[in-house]
Motif scaffolding. Structure first.
Motif, PDB file in Angstrom:
ATOM      1  N   UNK A 177      15.803 -21.218  -3.419  1.00  0.00           N
ATOM      2  CA  UNK A 177      15.987 -21.333  -1.975  1.00  0.00           C
ATOM      3  C   UNK A 177      16.002 -19.941  -1.362  1.00  0.00           C
ATOM      4  N   UNK A 178      15.373 -19.836  -0.208  1.00  0.00           N
ATOM      5  CA  UNK A 178      15.323 -18.557   0.493  1.00  0.00           C
ATOM      6  C   UNK A 178      14.109 -17.721   0.160  1.00  0.00           C
ATOM      7  N   UNK A 179      13.475 -17.986  -0.983  1.00  0.00           N
ATOM      8  CA  UNK A 179      12.242 -17.296  -1.375  1.00  0.00           C
ATOM      9  C   UNK A 179      12.360 -15.775  -1.229  1.00  0.00           C
ATOM     10  N   UNK A 180      13.437 -15.213  -1.740  1.00  0.00           N
ATOM     11  CA  UNK A 180      13.683 -13.773  -1.617  1.00  0.00           C
ATOM     12  C   UNK A 180      12.910 -13.018  -2.703  1.00  0.00           C
ATOM     13  N   UNK A 181      11.766 -12.498  -2.316  1.00  0.00           N
ATOM     14  CA  UNK A 181      10.851 -11.866  -3.262  1.00  0.00           C
ATOM     15  C   UNK A 181      10.987 -10.353  -3.200  1.00  0.00           C
ATOM     16  N   UNK A 182      10.857  -9.706  -4.364  1.00  0.00           N
ATOM     17  CA  UNK A 182      10.947  -8.253  -4.388  1.00  0.00           C
ATOM     18  C   UNK A 182      10.321  -7.682  -5.649  1.00  0.00           C
ATOM     19  N   UNK A 183       9.927  -6.409  -5.539  1.00  0.00           N
ATOM     20  CA  UNK A 183       9.507  -5.600  -6.669  1.00  0.00           C
ATOM     21  C   UNK A 183      10.345  -4.337  -6.641  1.00  0.00           C
ATOM     22  N   UNK A 184      11.046  -4.053  -7.733  1.00  0.00           N
ATOM     23  CA  UNK A 184      11.916  -2.885  -7.812  1.00  0.00           C
ATOM     24  C   UNK A 184      11.464  -2.008  -8.973  1.00  0.00           C
ATOM     25  N   UNK A 185      11.216  -0.730  -8.677  1.00  0.00           N
ATOM     26  CA  UNK A 185      10.790   0.227  -9.697  1.00  0.00           C
ATOM     27  C   UNK A 185      11.904   1.242  -9.913  1.00  0.00           C
ATOM     28  N   UNK A 186      12.398   1.288 -11.136  1.00  0.00           N
ATOM     29  CA  UNK A 186      13.435   2.245 -11.494  1.00  0.00           C
ATOM     30  C   UNK A 186      12.794   3.427 -12.226  1.00  0.00           C
ATOM     31  N   UNK A 187      12.928   4.627 -11.647  1.00  0.00           N
ATOM     32  CA  UNK A 187      12.391   5.818 -12.267  1.00  0.00           C
ATOM     33  C   UNK A 187      13.493   6.767 -12.692  1.00  0.00           C
ATOM     34  N   UNK A 188      13.139   7.816 -13.387  1.00  0.00           N
ATOM     35  CA  UNK A 188      14.155   8.773 -13.849  1.00  0.00           C
ATOM     36  C   UNK A 188      14.790   9.535 -12.693  1.00  0.00           C
ATOM     37  N   UNK A 223       0.833  -1.204   0.000  1.00  0.00           N
ATOM     38  CA  UNK A 223       0.000   0.000   0.000  1.00  0.00           C
ATOM     39  C   UNK A 223       0.866   1.253   0.000  1.00  0.00           C
ATOM     40  N   UNK A 224       1.933   1.250   0.783  1.00  0.00           N
ATOM     41  CA  UNK A 224       2.832   2.398   0.853  1.00  0.00           C
ATOM     42  C   UNK A 224       3.556   2.602  -0.491  1.00  0.00           C
ATOM     43  N   UNK A 225       4.017   1.496  -1.086  1.00  0.00           N
ATOM     44  CA  UNK A 225       4.688   1.590  -2.374  1.00  0.00           C
ATOM     45  C   UNK A 225       3.741   2.141  -3.441  1.00  0.00           C
ATOM     46  N   UNK A 226       2.525   1.639  -3.472  1.00  0.00           N
ATOM     47  CA  UNK A 226       1.534   2.130  -4.429  1.00  0.00           C
ATOM     48  C   UNK A 226       1.321   3.632  -4.255  1.00  0.00           C
ATOM     49  N   UNK A 227       1.259   4.088  -3.012  1.00  0.00           N
ATOM     50  CA  UNK A 227       1.071   5.513  -2.720  1.00  0.00           C
ATOM     51  C   UNK A 227       2.249   6.339  -3.231  1.00  0.00           C
ATOM     52  N   UNK A 228       3.462   5.856  -2.986  1.00  0.00           N
ATOM     53  CA  UNK A 228       4.651   6.571  -3.449  1.00  0.00           C
ATOM     54  C   UNK A 228       4.646   6.684  -4.971  1.00  0.00           C
ATOM     55  N   UNK A 229       4.329   5.603  -5.657  1.00  0.00           N
ATOM     56  CA  UNK A 229       4.321   5.619  -7.114  1.00  0.00           C
ATOM     57  C   UNK A 229       3.264   6.579  -7.654  1.00  0.00           C
ATOM     58  N   UNK A 230       2.135   6.652  -6.990  1.00  0.00           N
ATOM     59  CA  UNK A 230       1.057   7.532  -7.440  1.00  0.00           C
ATOM     60  C   UNK A 230       1.411   9.012  -7.299  1.00  0.00           C
ATOM     61  N   UNK A 231       2.356   9.326  -6.426  1.00  0.00           N
ATOM     62  CA  UNK A 231       2.764  10.722  -6.247  1.00  0.00           C
ATOM     63  C   UNK A 231       3.783  11.163  -7.304  1.00  0.00           C
ATOM     64  N   UNK A 242      11.534   0.201  -3.833  1.00  0.00           N
ATOM     65  CA  UNK A 242      11.264  -1.229  -3.887  1.00  0.00           C
ATOM     66  C   UNK A 242      10.569  -1.705  -2.636  1.00  0.00           C
ATOM     67  N   UNK A 243      10.020  -2.898  -2.736  1.00  0.00           N
ATOM     68  CA  UNK A 243       9.567  -3.709  -1.614  1.00  0.00           C
ATOM     69  C   UNK A 243      10.319  -5.027  -1.708  1.00  0.00           C
ATOM     70  N   UNK A 244      11.073  -5.410  -0.641  1.00  0.00           N
ATOM     71  CA  UNK A 244      11.294  -4.719   0.620  1.00  0.00           C
ATOM     72  C   UNK A 244      11.786  -3.283   0.401  1.00  0.00           C
ATOM     73  N   UNK A 245      11.420  -2.395   1.341  1.00  0.00           N
ATOM     74  CA  UNK A 245      11.607  -0.971   1.134  1.00  0.00           C
ATOM     75  C   UNK A 245      13.074  -0.578   1.021  1.00  0.00           C
ATOM     76  N   UNK A 246      13.363   0.134  -0.039  1.00  0.00           N
ATOM     77  CA  UNK A 246      14.658   0.748  -0.242  1.00  0.00           C
ATOM     78  C   UNK A 246      14.473   1.888  -1.227  1.00  0.00           C
ATOM     79  N   UNK A 247      15.123   3.006  -0.964  1.00  0.00           N
ATOM     80  CA  UNK A 247      15.068   4.131  -1.883  1.00  0.00           C
ATOM     81  C   UNK A 247      16.492   4.572  -2.195  1.00  0.00           C
ATOM     82  N   UNK A 248      16.741   4.867  -3.446  1.00  0.00           N
ATOM     83  CA  UNK A 248      18.052   5.331  -3.872  1.00  0.00           C
ATOM     84  C   UNK A 248      17.862   6.338  -5.001  1.00  0.00           C
ATOM     85  N   UNK A 249      18.481   7.522  -4.850  1.00  0.00           N
ATOM     86  CA  UNK A 249      18.407   8.558  -5.884  1.00  0.00           C
ATOM     87  C   UNK A 249      19.809   9.064  -6.167  1.00  0.00           C
ATOM     88  N   UNK A 250      20.183   9.081  -7.415  1.00  0.00           N
ATOM     89  CA  UNK A 250      21.518   9.527  -7.786  1.00  0.00           C
ATOM     90  C   UNK A 250      21.457  10.813  -8.617  1.00  0.00           C
TER      91      UNK A 250
END
Length: 386
Positions: free
Chosen positions: A238-249, A132-140, A254-262
């Motif tokens: 093995x480990x079932x490490x699941x994630x969704x990563x969105x790369x923007x301009x 829900x938080x990720x969806x909100x961030x993307x919508x902004x 991502x979820x698990x949560x991480x933010x990076x801006x260069x």
């Protein structure tokens, strides 16, 4: 008070039962249907319910005391059960995947429209705080135009997982990990990104020669704005490490949560340090989104009950459920026919119907064969299919 019937008492039904029991002031479980009634009886006793148990779900269709049903049966039964209960005037919450084909999805949607009853498809991961938080961030639009999405639907299942008679068959399970595991992540992808214009995919059975379906697939989706998404569906990680990563301009989130801006130097290369201002704004947006009171199945069932009682719009209805099945059908079409697939899939597409799918799919492993003697009419209940 909303009266509920549970159809199928495999392990996934426990999540539904526990959720409904959290809202005893709003709903009541009044009936169970399962071809193994003793299993349902054990739940009646365990959860201290006043509910009748039947072995044939058709006995519940004309019961005027039932307002809504949770369908917790194997995938190949979802369409017929949903249609029957919708036509009988019951609201329906059906477990994922919605159905085995787009044709079945369309018939379910039509039944819901004609009966004026709600049809919702389980997508419990939409109802968790990180998504829900990720969806909100993307919508902004804080990360700018999205260029790439990485979806890792990594699960692990042992060899014996496919020993259950209906699992691992195109006829009964409808597919492998792409349909029955990655359905969660593919739903979240189409919820956030919408539908792509084309798909190319490959699939394989790498470690489960007791199944005829894939245990690994990789798909590339291309969108109208030229963005790409790559989706890996697996039950061999093995480990079932699941994630969704969105790369923007402007940044990645991502979820698990991480933010990076260069930030870019004059020559286009990045500075060593991050763009702290952008990261701060995105993090603040993430943190300020209110926490959900209920998550997972409980969150979705809370929403389902509210939609029934208050005439609310469903967060995931039949149309949304169909979108996910269309993406998965396109992945299967590309992987099985070795072609690039254009969306949408028309009603004359070979992968629109179940029969068309069965006649066009490969057995990624030929050792698994369908079990004779079990018809759609006789098998109407079952267990968890993750």
């Amino acid at each position: 008070m909303i009266n509920i019937a549970i159809i199928g008492t495999g392990s996934i039904s426990i999540a539904h039962i526990k959720a409904y029991c959290q809202f005893r002031d709003r709903c009541k479980i009044v009936a169970f249907a399962d071809i193994y009634p003793e299993k349902a009886e054990s739940y009646v006793k365990k959860y201290q319910l006043e509910a009748k148990v039947v072995s044939d779900y058709k006995e519940l269709l004309d019961d005027p005391t039932i307002d809504a049903v949770s369908i917790c049966t194997p995938p190949f039964t979802h369409a017929q059960l949903s249609i029957d209960f919708l036509r009988a005037g019951k609201h329906v919450l059906v477990e994922k995947p919605m159905a085995s084909s787009l044709k079945e999805c369309d018939e379910m949607i039509q039944a819901a429209q004609e009966s004026n009853k709600l049809l919702s498809v389980v997508a419990q991961n939409r109802f968790i705080n990180p998504i829900m938080k990720l969806k909100h961030v993307l919508e902004q639009n804080l990360i700018g135009k999205i260029s790439h999405v990485q979806v890792d639907s990594y699960w692990w299942r042992g060899y014996s997982y496919y020993d259950l008679w209906w699992r691992g068959t195109w006829e009964k399970e409808g597919g492998g990990c792409t349909l029955n595991h990655a359905v969660h992540h593919i739903d979240m992808l189409q919820w956030t990104m919408g539908m792509p214009k084309e798909i190319v995919a490959v699939a394989s059975n790498t470690l489960h020669d007791n199944a005829e379906v894939e245990d690994l697939s990789v798909a590339i989706l291309k969108y109208e704005n030229n963005a790409l998404a790559q989706v890996t569906s697996s039950v061999v990680h093995h480990g079932e490490e699941q994630q969704l990563i969105f790369q923007g301009e402007k940044a990645r989130v991502s979820v698990p949560w991480k933010v990076k801006a260069q930030k870019a130097r004059e020559n286009g290369f990045p500075y060593p340090e991050s763009d702290a201002d952008v990261e701060s704004k995105i993090t603040e947006c993430w943190e300020q989104y209110p926490e959900l009171k209920y998550e997972g199945h409980t969150g979705q069932i809370d929403h389902f009950l509210s939609a029934i009682a208050e005439d609310m719009t469903l967060l995931i209805d039949g149309i949304q459920g169909r979108n996910t099945i269309e993406l998965i059908s396109a992945i299967y079409k590309s992987a099985n026919l070795g072609i690039k697939v254009q969306l949408p899939l028309d009603s004359d597409d070979p992968f629109y119907t179940r029969d068309g799918i069965l006649s066009n799919v490969k057995h990624f492993n030929e050792k698994k064969t369908s079990v004779d003697g079990f018809s759609d009419a006789t098998i109407t209940t079952g267990g968890k299919y993750e």
